[in-house]
Design an enzyme around this catalytic site. Structure first.
Site, PDB file in Angstrom:
ATOM      1  N   TYR A   1       0.841  -1.206   0.000  1.00  0.00           N
ATOM      2  CA  TYR A   1       0.000   0.000   0.000  1.00  0.00           C
ATOM      3  C   TYR A   1       0.879   1.260   0.000  1.00  0.00           C
ATOM      4  O   TYR A   1       0.681   2.170  -0.811  1.00  0.00           O
ATOM      5  CB  TYR A   1      -0.918  -0.029   1.225  1.00  0.00           C
ATOM      6  CG  TYR A   1      -1.846   1.145   1.329  1.00  0.00           C
ATOM      7  CD1 TYR A   1      -2.905   1.295   0.436  1.00  0.00           C
ATOM      8  CD2 TYR A   1      -1.668   2.116   2.308  1.00  0.00           C
ATOM      9  CE1 TYR A   1      -3.767   2.373   0.529  1.00  0.00           C
ATOM     10  CE2 TYR A   1      -2.529   3.202   2.409  1.00  0.00           C
ATOM     11  CZ  TYR A   1      -3.580   3.326   1.519  1.00  0.00           C
ATOM     12  OH  TYR A   1      -4.426   4.404   1.608  1.00  0.00           O
TER      13      TYR A   1
ATOM     14  N   LYS B   1       1.308   4.314  -2.896  1.00  0.00           N
ATOM     15  CA  LYS B   1       1.003   5.729  -2.641  1.00  0.00           C
ATOM     16  C   LYS B   1       2.232   6.621  -2.874  1.00  0.00           C
ATOM     17  O   LYS B   1       2.114   7.749  -3.345  1.00  0.00           O
ATOM     18  CB  LYS B   1       0.462   5.904  -1.217  1.00  0.00           C
ATOM     19  CG  LYS B   1      -0.906   5.256  -1.006  1.00  0.00           C
ATOM     20  CD  LYS B   1      -1.965   5.882  -1.904  1.00  0.00           C
ATOM     21  CE  LYS B   1      -3.353   5.325  -1.682  1.00  0.00           C
ATOM     22  NZ  LYS B   1      -4.378   5.971  -2.487  1.00  0.00           N
TER      23      LYS B   1
HETATM   24  N1  LIG Z   1      -9.477   5.751   4.891  1.00  0.00           N
HETATM   25  C1  LIG Z   1      -8.243   6.208   5.145  1.00  0.00           C
HETATM   26  O1  LIG Z   1      -7.807   6.275   6.308  1.00  0.00           O
HETATM   27  C2  LIG Z   1      -7.372   6.671   4.032  1.00  0.00           C
HETATM   28  C3  LIG Z   1      -6.176   7.304   4.360  1.00  0.00           C
HETATM   29  C4  LIG Z   1      -5.345   7.742   3.338  1.00  0.00           C
HETATM   30  C5  LIG Z   1      -5.707   7.578   2.024  1.00  0.00           C
HETATM   31  N2  LIG Z   1      -6.870   6.958   1.732  1.00  0.00           N
HETATM   32  C6  LIG Z   1      -7.208   6.787   0.325  1.00  0.00           C
HETATM   33  O2  LIG Z   1      -8.478   7.333   0.083  1.00  0.00           O
HETATM   34  C7  LIG Z   1      -9.065   6.681  -1.043  1.00  0.00           C
HETATM   35  C8  LIG Z   1     -10.476   6.254  -0.696  1.00  0.00           C
HETATM   36  O3  LIG Z   1     -10.393   5.244   0.300  1.00  0.00           O
HETATM   37  P1  LIG Z   1     -11.520   4.997   1.396  1.00  0.00           P
HETATM   38  O4  LIG Z   1     -10.848   4.999   2.702  1.00  0.00           O
HETATM   39  O5  LIG Z   1     -12.672   5.880   1.161  1.00  0.00           O
HETATM   40  O6  LIG Z   1     -11.842   3.464   1.086  1.00  0.00           O
HETATM   41  P2  LIG Z   1     -13.142   2.730   0.528  1.00  0.00           P
HETATM   42  O7  LIG Z   1     -14.360   3.137   1.273  1.00  0.00           O
HETATM   43  O8  LIG Z   1     -12.769   1.287   0.491  1.00  0.00           O
HETATM   44  O9  LIG Z   1     -13.283   3.289  -0.958  1.00  0.00           O
HETATM   45  C9  LIG Z   1     -12.476   2.854  -2.013  1.00  0.00           C
HETATM   46  C10 LIG Z   1     -13.193   3.183  -3.297  1.00  0.00           C
HETATM   47  O10 LIG Z   1     -12.368   2.788  -4.383  1.00  0.00           O
HETATM   48  C11 LIG Z   1     -13.174   2.038  -5.298  1.00  0.00           C
HETATM   49  N3  LIG Z   1     -12.369   1.075  -6.030  1.00  0.00           N
HETATM   50  C12 LIG Z   1     -11.527   0.137  -5.532  1.00  0.00           C
HETATM   51  N4  LIG Z   1     -11.040  -0.617  -6.513  1.00  0.00           N
HETATM   52  C13 LIG Z   1     -11.586  -0.155  -7.679  1.00  0.00           C
HETATM   53  C14 LIG Z   1     -11.491  -0.535  -9.037  1.00  0.00           C
HETATM   54  N5  LIG Z   1     -10.719  -1.549  -9.436  1.00  0.00           N
HETATM   55  N6  LIG Z   1     -12.191   0.167  -9.954  1.00  0.00           N
HETATM   56  C15 LIG Z   1     -12.979   1.194  -9.580  1.00  0.00           C
HETATM   57  N7  LIG Z   1     -13.118   1.609  -8.294  1.00  0.00           N
HETATM   58  C16 LIG Z   1     -12.427   0.931  -7.364  1.00  0.00           C
HETATM   59  C17 LIG Z   1     -14.212   1.340  -4.408  1.00  0.00           C
HETATM   60  O11 LIG Z   1     -15.385   1.043  -5.150  1.00  0.00           O
HETATM   61  P3  LIG Z   1     -15.845  -0.378  -5.699  1.00  0.00           P
HETATM   62  O12 LIG Z   1     -15.391  -1.415  -4.730  1.00  0.00           O
HETATM   63  O13 LIG Z   1     -17.331  -0.213  -5.804  1.00  0.00           O
HETATM   64  O14 LIG Z   1     -15.190  -0.495  -7.025  1.00  0.00           O
HETATM   65  C18 LIG Z   1     -14.521   2.453  -3.417  1.00  0.00           C
HETATM   66  O15 LIG Z   1     -15.496   3.319  -3.943  1.00  0.00           O
HETATM   67  C19 LIG Z   1      -8.138   5.510  -1.391  1.00  0.00           C
HETATM   68  O16 LIG Z   1      -7.282   5.871  -2.448  1.00  0.00           O
HETATM   69  C20 LIG Z   1      -7.332   5.336  -0.121  1.00  0.00           C
HETATM   70  O17 LIG Z   1      -6.072   4.747  -0.359  1.00  0.00           O
HETATM   71  C21 LIG Z   1      -7.722   6.493   2.691  1.00  0.00           C
END
Ligand SMILES: NC(=O)c1ccc[n+]([C@@H]2O[C@H](COP(=O)([O-])OP(=O)(O)OC[C@H]3O[C@@H](n4cnc5c(N)ncnc54)[C@H](OP(=O)(O)O)[C@@H]3O)[C@@H](O)[C@H]2O)c1
Length: 271
Positions: free
Chosen positions: A159, A163
């Site tokens: 991961y 990033k």
């Molecule tokens: N939550 C945190 O603490 C955190 C911290 C730093 C960065 N981030 C980043 O923020 C972003 C959003 O994450 P989140 O925490 O909101 O997680 P999440 O709720 O799991 O959302 C991830 C999203 O990405 C989509 N996705 C995953 N694989 C995909 C694919 N192959 N094609 C199209 N869509 C895809 C998923 O939709 P489907 O499964 O419906 O495709 C979902 O809508 C990510 O890039 C994550 O790395 C999160």
């Protein structure tokens, strides 16, 4: 950009949000639509995207898998048929898989890279021609990376590397797109309460509510920063840890051994 220019180019934009079916992307899509923007929401989960459409007439669901170039081509044609171009893209879709040592699933590294890095670049590739057709002065690319790159975390090899790759790519891209007046921002969230982090079995310092995190991102990206990391308390902690890598490693190892008892070896079992 002056404040007046920023205000003008931030009103009523056409914005594509990837990963909008849950977590940060969903909150971003709803909040941007509530501000009067036209939002194109993408992810694989069609049902969840359609529920977004029901929430707001300003949201259009365009399902796709960002690792599938054909599915993205179809999104590009549909965006072109609805709008003249794109004003902003929020490249948010992402996935996290941890490596479990001593016997990790090595294929997980490729899977994570395929979504977080190559998938994001696939989206950029179809967004760029549409951004070039934007009628606003400065179209805007926003890449969602992570604060994970500020310090090494156990199990986060795949991961974190994905990033870090994104950060380098989009920081370089900013230089290359500057002559075209296309802005590039890299956003590095800390821990946000979403389905992605609900799988974590360790303490997450300064964990944020997802809607609050989305509001912070929207507010900050309106001034087109090169990068935005939040919360600052986590950033300070992680950057300080770089000065004391040995102490950080001990802290992280202690946390992991607290939550996950050491795998028993045959020797342990004999004792
Ligand atoms: N939550 C945190 O603490 C955190 C911290 C730093 C960065 N981030 C980043 O923020 C972003 C959003 O994450 P989140 O925490 O909101 O997680 P999440 O709720 O799991 O959302 C991830 C999203 O990405 C989509 N996705 C995953 N694989 C995909 C694919 N192959 N094609 C199209 N869509 C895809 C998923 O939709 P489907 O499964 O419906 O495709 C979902 O809508 C990510 O890039 C994550 O790395 C999160």
């Amino acid at each position: 950009m002056t404040q007046t220019e920023a205000a003008r180019s931030n009103a009523g934009k056409v914005i594509w949000v990837t990963g909008a079916s849950s977590g940060l992307g969903r909150s971003l899509a709803l909040a941007l639509a509530a501000q009067g923007h036209q939002v194109i929401a993408s992810a694989r989960n069609e049902e969840s995207l359609l529920s977004l459409e029901k929430h707001s007439p300003s949201i259009i669901a365009l399902p796709c898998d960002i690792t599938d170039e054909n599915s993205l081509q179809s999104v590009q044609s549909k965006i072109s048929s609805h709008f003249k171009g794109l004003d902003q893209v929020i490249l948010n879709a992402g996935n996290c898989e941890y490596l479990e040592f001593p016997d990790p699933d090595w294929a997980a590294i490729r899977r994570v890279m395929e979504v977080n890095y190559f998938g994001t670049i696939n989206c950029l590739q179809i967004a760029l021609p549409l951004l070039r057709q934007s009628t606003i002065a400065r179209p805007h690319i926003v890449a969602i990376a992570s604060q994970v790159t500020n310090a090494p975390f156990a199990k986060a090899e795949a991961y974190g590397a994905s990033k870090a790759a994104l950060q380098y790519f989009f920081n370089s891209l900013r230089i290359d797109l500057a002559p075209e007046n296309i802005d590039v921002s890299v956003v590095n969230p800390g821990f946000v309460d979403t389905p992605l982090t609900r799988k974590n079995d360790f303490d997450m310092p300064f964990l944020m509510n997802v809607d609050d995190a989305a509001q912070r991102i929207i507010k900050q990206i309106s001034s087109r920063p090169r990068s935005y990391s939040f919360p600052k308390r986590l950033q300070a902690l992680l950057l300080t840890s770089r000065l004391m890598p040995g102490i950080w490693q001990k802290m992280v190892s202690r946390e992991i051994s607290r939550v996950a008892p050491k795998t028993q070896t045959s020797q342990d079992i004999e004792q």
